[in-house]
Design a protein around this motif. Sequence first.
Motif, PDB file in Angstrom:
ATOM      1  N   ALA A  42       0.831  -1.205   0.000  1.00 21.81           N
ATOM      2  CA  ALA A  42       0.000   0.000   0.000  1.00 21.81           C
ATOM      3  C   ALA A  42       0.872   1.265   0.000  1.00 21.81           C
ATOM      4  CB  ALA A  42      -0.927  -0.004   1.213  1.00 21.81           C
ATOM      5  N   PHE A  43       1.850   1.337   0.919  1.00 23.04           N
ATOM      6  CA  PHE A  43       2.698   2.532   0.997  1.00 23.04           C
ATOM      7  C   PHE A  43       3.584   2.674  -0.238  1.00 23.04           C
ATOM      8  CE2 PHE A  43       1.986   2.065   5.691  1.00 23.04           C
ATOM      9  CZ  PHE A  43       1.244   3.226   5.822  1.00 23.04           C
ATOM     10  N   LEU A  44       3.989   1.545  -0.832  1.00 20.74           N
ATOM     11  CA  LEU A  44       4.786   1.607  -2.053  1.00 20.74           C
ATOM     12  C   LEU A  44       4.007   2.286  -3.168  1.00 20.74           C
ATOM     13  CD1 LEU A  44       7.467   0.799  -3.409  1.00 20.74           C
ATOM     14  CD2 LEU A  44       6.362  -1.332  -4.116  1.00 20.74           C
ATOM     15  N   ASN A  45       2.713   1.912  -3.313  1.00 17.60           N
ATOM     16  CA  ASN A  45       1.872   2.558  -4.317  1.00 17.60           C
ATOM     17  C   ASN A  45       1.747   4.060  -4.053  1.00 17.60           C
ATOM     18  OD1 ASN A  45       1.291   0.371  -5.951  1.00 17.60           O
ATOM     19  ND2 ASN A  45      -0.540  -0.217  -4.823  1.00 17.60           N
ATOM     20  N   LEU A  46       1.605   4.444  -2.760  1.00 23.21           N
ATOM     21  CA  LEU A  46       1.465   5.856  -2.424  1.00 23.21           C
ATOM     22  C   LEU A  46       2.740   6.641  -2.733  1.00 23.21           C
ATOM     23  CD1 LEU A  46      -0.488   5.588   0.971  1.00 23.21           C
ATOM     24  CD2 LEU A  46      -1.399   6.181  -1.289  1.00 23.21           C
ATOM     25  N   PHE A  47       3.909   6.050  -2.445  1.00 23.66           N
ATOM     26  CA  PHE A  47       5.181   6.715  -2.772  1.00 23.66           C
ATOM     27  C   PHE A  47       5.350   6.866  -4.278  1.00 23.66           C
ATOM     28  CE2 PHE A  47       6.811   5.285   1.521  1.00 23.66           C
ATOM     29  CZ  PHE A  47       6.937   6.568   2.016  1.00 23.66           C
ATOM     30  N   ILE A  48       5.005   5.838  -5.024  1.00 30.34           N
ATOM     31  CA  ILE A  48       5.135   5.902  -6.490  1.00 30.34           C
ATOM     32  C   ILE A  48       4.203   6.971  -7.049  1.00 30.34           C
ATOM     33  CG2 ILE A  48       4.698   4.627  -8.621  1.00 30.34           C
ATOM     34  CD1 ILE A  48       5.690   2.112  -7.175  1.00 30.34           C
ATOM     35  N   ASN A  49       2.952   7.041  -6.506  1.00 34.22           N
ATOM     36  CA  ASN A  49       2.025   8.085  -6.952  1.00 34.22           C
ATOM     37  C   ASN A  49       2.582   9.469  -6.643  1.00 34.22           C
ATOM     38  OD1 ASN A  49       0.165   6.272  -7.926  1.00 34.22           O
ATOM     39  ND2 ASN A  49      -1.192   6.387  -6.156  1.00 34.22           N
ATOM     40  N   GLY A  50       3.194   9.632  -5.448  1.00 32.37           N
ATOM     41  CA  GLY A  50       3.775  10.911  -5.075  1.00 32.37           C
ATOM     42  C   GLY A  50       4.903  11.311  -6.008  1.00 32.37           C
ATOM     43  N   MET A  51       5.734  10.368  -6.384  1.00 28.87           N
ATOM     44  CA  MET A  51       6.845  10.681  -7.291  1.00 28.87           C
ATOM     45  C   MET A  51       6.331  10.962  -8.692  1.00 28.87           C
ATOM     46  SD  MET A  51       9.994   8.227  -6.013  1.00 28.87           S
ATOM     47  CE  MET A  51       9.095   6.678  -6.087  1.00 28.87           C
ATOM     48  N   GLN A  52       5.289  10.240  -9.120  1.00 27.26           N
ATOM     49  CA  GLN A  52       4.722  10.504 -10.451  1.00 27.26           C
ATOM     50  C   GLN A  52       4.070  11.882 -10.519  1.00 27.26           C
ATOM     51  OE1 GLN A  52       2.147   7.120 -11.027  1.00 27.26           O
ATOM     52  NE2 GLN A  52       3.796   5.824 -11.842  1.00 27.26           N
ATOM     53  N   ALA A  53       3.650  12.421  -9.351  1.00 30.49           N
ATOM     54  CA  ALA A  53       3.063  13.762  -9.328  1.00 30.49           C
ATOM     55  C   ALA A  53       4.139  14.837  -9.456  1.00 30.49           C
ATOM     56  CB  ALA A  53       2.278  13.964  -8.030  1.00 30.49           C
ATOM     57  N   MET A  54       5.432  14.448  -9.326  1.00 32.03           N
ATOM     58  CA  MET A  54       6.540  15.399  -9.448  1.00 32.03           C
ATOM     59  C   MET A  54       7.529  14.865 -10.479  1.00 32.03           C
ATOM     60  SD  MET A  54       7.168  16.302  -5.410  1.00 32.03           S
ATOM     61  CE  MET A  54       7.676  14.611  -5.036  1.00 32.03           C
ATOM     62  N   PRO A  55       7.191  14.930 -11.771  1.00 32.02           N
ATOM     63  CA  PRO A  55       8.066  14.347 -12.806  1.00 32.02           C
ATOM     64  C   PRO A  55       9.468  14.970 -12.852  1.00 32.02           C
ATOM     65  CG  PRO A  55       6.328  15.711 -13.776  1.00 32.02           C
ATOM     66  CD  PRO A  55       5.995  15.558 -12.343  1.00 32.02           C
ATOM     67  N   ARG A  56       9.629  16.180 -12.334  1.00 29.00           N
ATOM     68  CA  ARG A  56      10.944  16.837 -12.352  1.00 29.00           C
ATOM     69  C   ARG A  56      11.667  16.716 -11.023  1.00 29.00           C
ATOM     70  NH1 ARG A  56       9.488  22.521 -15.483  1.00 29.00           N
ATOM     71  NH2 ARG A  56       8.655  21.561 -17.399  1.00 29.00           N
ATOM     72  N   GLY A  57      11.170  15.864 -10.167  1.00 26.90           N
ATOM     73  CA  GLY A  57      11.792  15.684  -8.866  1.00 26.90           C
ATOM     74  C   GLY A  57      11.176  16.582  -7.809  1.00 26.90           C
ATOM     75  N   GLY A  58      11.518  16.316  -6.566  1.00 29.78           N
ATOM     76  CA  GLY A  58      10.977  17.111  -5.480  1.00 29.78           C
ATOM     77  C   GLY A  58      11.035  16.334  -4.172  1.00 29.78           C
ATOM     78  N   ALA A  59      10.493  16.907  -3.125  1.00 32.03           N
ATOM     79  CA  ALA A  59      10.560  16.297  -1.794  1.00 32.03           C
ATOM     80  C   ALA A  59       9.222  15.684  -1.415  1.00 32.03           C
ATOM     81  CB  ALA A  59      10.971  17.334  -0.757  1.00 32.03           C
ATOM     82  N   ILE A  60       9.317  14.556  -0.730  1.00 32.99           N
ATOM     83  CA  ILE A  60       8.149  13.897  -0.136  1.00 32.99           C
ATOM     84  C   ILE A  60       8.401  13.805   1.363  1.00 32.99           C
ATOM     85  CG2 ILE A  60       6.795  11.774   0.012  1.00 32.99           C
ATOM     86  CD1 ILE A  60       7.443  11.238  -2.914  1.00 32.99           C
ATOM     87  N   ASP A  61       7.488  14.368   2.138  1.00 32.52           N
ATOM     88  CA  ASP A  61       7.601  14.336   3.602  1.00 32.52           C
ATOM     89  C   ASP A  61       6.691  13.260   4.155  1.00 32.52           C
ATOM     90  OD1 ASP A  61       9.396  16.398   3.591  1.00 32.52           O
ATOM     91  OD2 ASP A  61       7.876  17.955   3.923  1.00 32.52           O
ATOM     92  N   VAL A  62       7.265  12.431   5.031  1.00 32.86           N
ATOM     93  CA  VAL A  62       6.501  11.365   5.679  1.00 32.86           C
ATOM     94  C   VAL A  62       6.518  11.638   7.184  1.00 32.86           C
ATOM     95  CG1 VAL A  62       6.233   8.887   6.022  1.00 32.86           C
ATOM     96  CG2 VAL A  62       7.237   9.762   3.887  1.00 32.86           C
TER      97      VAL A  62
END
Length: 474
Positions: free
Chosen positions: A373-393
């Motif tokens: 479940a969390f893997l899918n959420l991380f992948i969705n978060g990265m796909q929302a930032m195609p040029r890179g960026g930060a994800i806070d958990v």
Amino acid sequence: MKPSSIAERAKPFRLVKYFTFTSLIVIFIGTIILSLLNTHWVRSMQYQKSEDYALLLIENLNHQVFLQFILPVGLKYGKIELRNQEQFERMDSVVRSTLHSFKVEMVNIYSKNDIIAYSFSPELVGMENLGGTFYKNALDGQSSSKLVQNGGFWEIFLGIPKEIKIITFAPLRAEKPLSPISGPVLGVVEIRQDLSRDYRKIFKFQVVVIGTISVVMGILLLTLIYVVKRGEGIIEKRAFERIRLKDQLAQAKHLSSLGEMVAGVSHEIRNPLGIISSSAELLKKKMAPQDNLNAIADIVVTEARRLNNIITDFLNYARPKKPNRRACRVDEVISKNIHFLEHQIKENGYVIRTFVDDEIPVIMADGDMLYQAFLNLFINGMQAMPRGGAIDVTIEAGDGFLWVYIEDEGEGVSVPVMEKIWDPFFTTKEKGTGLGLGIVRNIIEGHDGMIRIDNRSEKGARVSVKFPLSQEAK
């Protein structure tokens, strides 16, 4: 959940609420009207009491004046002339001693010619034609009173004029000794009483009554609002719960039918798909490495695997697996996800920052399912930032729940997409089944948890996941 359905369910309670509020307002207005009527009644009683009081004073004054002044002066001087200083002083002494300690502001005694023969105010003595209609009535043997008010419009309207006086006119009669019958009218007595203080007391009493009523009604209103809000909350909560259960039941039936269909179809597809994949791999082994047909064999194998993954997604969504619960640390699951994505994170310019409370409780959960479940959420978060960026958990515990927040710095979720984001088979990606978030929600809800997606105030989206600590490992 349709708001119209909830509104229909809550409609009877709203009718009760409106009826109750209306009744409270009517009772309040009725009580105010009764208070005003009661005040008017009290003022009328005060007026009547003051008039009766004045008549008793005049009766007593009449008796004393006749015995102590008229008879003695008539015998001594043969006639009564108040212009005579001695007679005036004797009359003044009789009147003041009779009315001593009584609430009388002014006394005027008129002759039968409407001339003031005696007054508490010497400058009024000798004035003519001041009696008016009330004087004439008294001269005819009828006692009467009038109320005189001085003040502004609102002062008089509210019943607190600057001055309010009652003026009583009554005949001054000759008395017949040992006879209940009064003699002829000799003149008219006018007595003025100041009622300003009494009316102010009545007004203060009225203010206290209305203030008390307002406070009581205010308390009742606040209590009613509290009860209504509680009632509305309970009814709305129950309506949401019924609709949620109904939706879950409908979804369960739909998923059950879909699961049976997918299971049968996937079995029929996977067998030939396995043969195709294995045949392509076998052909590739028999071909020379430089043969151009190797590329075709690779395409066949890749697409067969992709098709197999799609079938797996269908099965995972339509027939959710029951969690095999064991002691699980969510922060460790998140760390495994980050480690797995480490190469992709470095290669595409992503940063995943974790903020974990000092004491994170261990819960009973299926670690493998949470990992997915969390893997899918991380992948969705990265796909929302195609040029890179930060994800806070952020992982924290509080209010009986374990919370996990995943925040990205993408463009957020548009309103049309937000309305359909949980619908199966809905996707904004070129390659995707639209079942990823549905599978994630099934996993979270399978652990009695909850997941929601919101747009952040700055930018990006926030995924909130909570697990009840009732599943906390002992």
